[in-house]
Write an enzyme that holds these catalytic residues in place. Sequence first.
Site, PDB file in Angstrom:
ATOM      1  N   ASP A 277       0.852  -1.193   0.000  1.00  0.00           N
ATOM      2  CA  ASP A 277       0.000   0.000   0.000  1.00  0.00           C
ATOM      3  C   ASP A 277       0.892   1.249   0.000  1.00  0.00           C
ATOM      4  O   ASP A 277       1.894   1.315   0.744  1.00  0.00           O
ATOM      5  CB  ASP A 277      -0.904   0.015   1.228  1.00  0.00           C
ATOM      6  N   ILE A 278       0.535   2.260  -0.826  1.00  0.00           N
ATOM      7  CA  ILE A 278       1.312   3.496  -0.898  1.00  0.00           C
ATOM      8  C   ILE A 278       0.988   4.351   0.327  1.00  0.00           C
ATOM      9  O   ILE A 278      -0.184   4.615   0.637  1.00  0.00           O
ATOM     10  CB  ILE A 278       0.983   4.269  -2.188  1.00  0.00           C
ATOM     11  N   GLU A 320      -4.839   2.299  -4.469  1.00  0.00           N
ATOM     12  CA  GLU A 320      -3.384   2.444  -4.382  1.00  0.00           C
ATOM     13  C   GLU A 320      -2.731   1.206  -3.773  1.00  0.00           C
ATOM     14  O   GLU A 320      -1.569   1.244  -3.379  1.00  0.00           O
ATOM     15  CB  GLU A 320      -3.023   3.679  -3.556  1.00  0.00           C
TER      16      GLU A 320
END
Length: 413
Positions: A277-278, A320
């Site tokens: 996950d960003i 994302e």
Amino acid sequence: MKHLLTSKKISPLLVIIMTGTIGILLVIAGTAGFIVFQGRFLDRVEKQQQTYFNLVDFRDKVIDFGEKSRGKSGPEKAREKEVLQFMHDRLAVEIGDACPRQDELFPIPSNDNSELLSLQMQTAIDEVRAESRSAAEQLVFFNQIFLFIILGLLLSLNIGAGWLLHYNYRLTLIPLAQLAQRLKRVNRDIPESIHDTAEEMKKELNETMHSPDITQITQSIMSFCGDIEAKNKKLDEIFITDEKTGLFNYRHFKEHLIIDVERAKRFRTSVTIAMIDIDHFKRYNDANGHIAGDRVLEILAGIIRKQSRSSDIPSRFGGEEFAILFPNTDTHTAREISDRLRKIISAEPFPHEDDQPTGELTVSIGIATFPDDAPDWYTLINNADRALYEAKAKGRNNVVAFHELGTKLSPLQ
């Protein structure tokens, strides 16, 4: 004939038709020739028999002439002798035509030699009768020979046709039944099944002799399977690929995860997934816009694809969030790959990353392994997600394995 069927690629059915046609023509030609020969031979036999009867009649007249000529005058006797001479000449022609091997008839008898002439005439009659009987026996013999030849020819044709039918059955019907059974085993839901079937047919086509028809059918099916496989690959690229990042989509990731978990159960191996996950990506989008955010997703997807192994399944999980499926991989190896990936992403100069809280764009990664961390694929995803939350809770830009949480193997409540 076997070499002819294989090298010239002639259909066995066509060979049967050609052989049968030639055999029928031979029978018709032989029968016609024999009928002509038999007709001529019968004419000869009939002439010999007629000559025999004429000789008997002539002998009786000669004997009668010898007995009655003593009491007749000269002119009357001369007329009868002329009649006998005429019969003699005609009979000589008949004998020469019907029995060319017989000697000439004896001269017209006088009053003194009638008994001797009768014996000589009887000898000639016996010879003509013997020759006539011999000719009749020859005709019967020729008829028998002809019948044996015809029966032999028909028997040969039947044996040849039976062998060709057996040969055709062995090279056509049996392989066709085997081909049908093989096609029934094709699983249309598994692309490898179509490919494996085509490879098996190709191998058998090279190792086993088939009829031209079966070869053509098999090659057509192989070509058809190849076209299906090629089109399946094109459809897969559309169906399983995320349009924005070029990675596999969630559907493909899930299908492979289910298959790999089942395979791991069977062969007692490990399957690991990494959830990525960003960090602070919503803040990045709010500050720079969604177009810039999409560009970050593309760059990040390229890095993930480059760092993944050929057997791995790098995917966009949604938004994302990304995921990597590591088949036949334990937690330690997956953690090393994930940590290396985290460092490369952290060092990558993303556009506008200076606005992020840490001054760089980073990711958090959570990993979980089957069967150590989860009993099934669904729980495996949930536990990897739990490890991801823990990585974020520890300050982000971290890699956390599920076993480090010290919790029970159960899905999220």
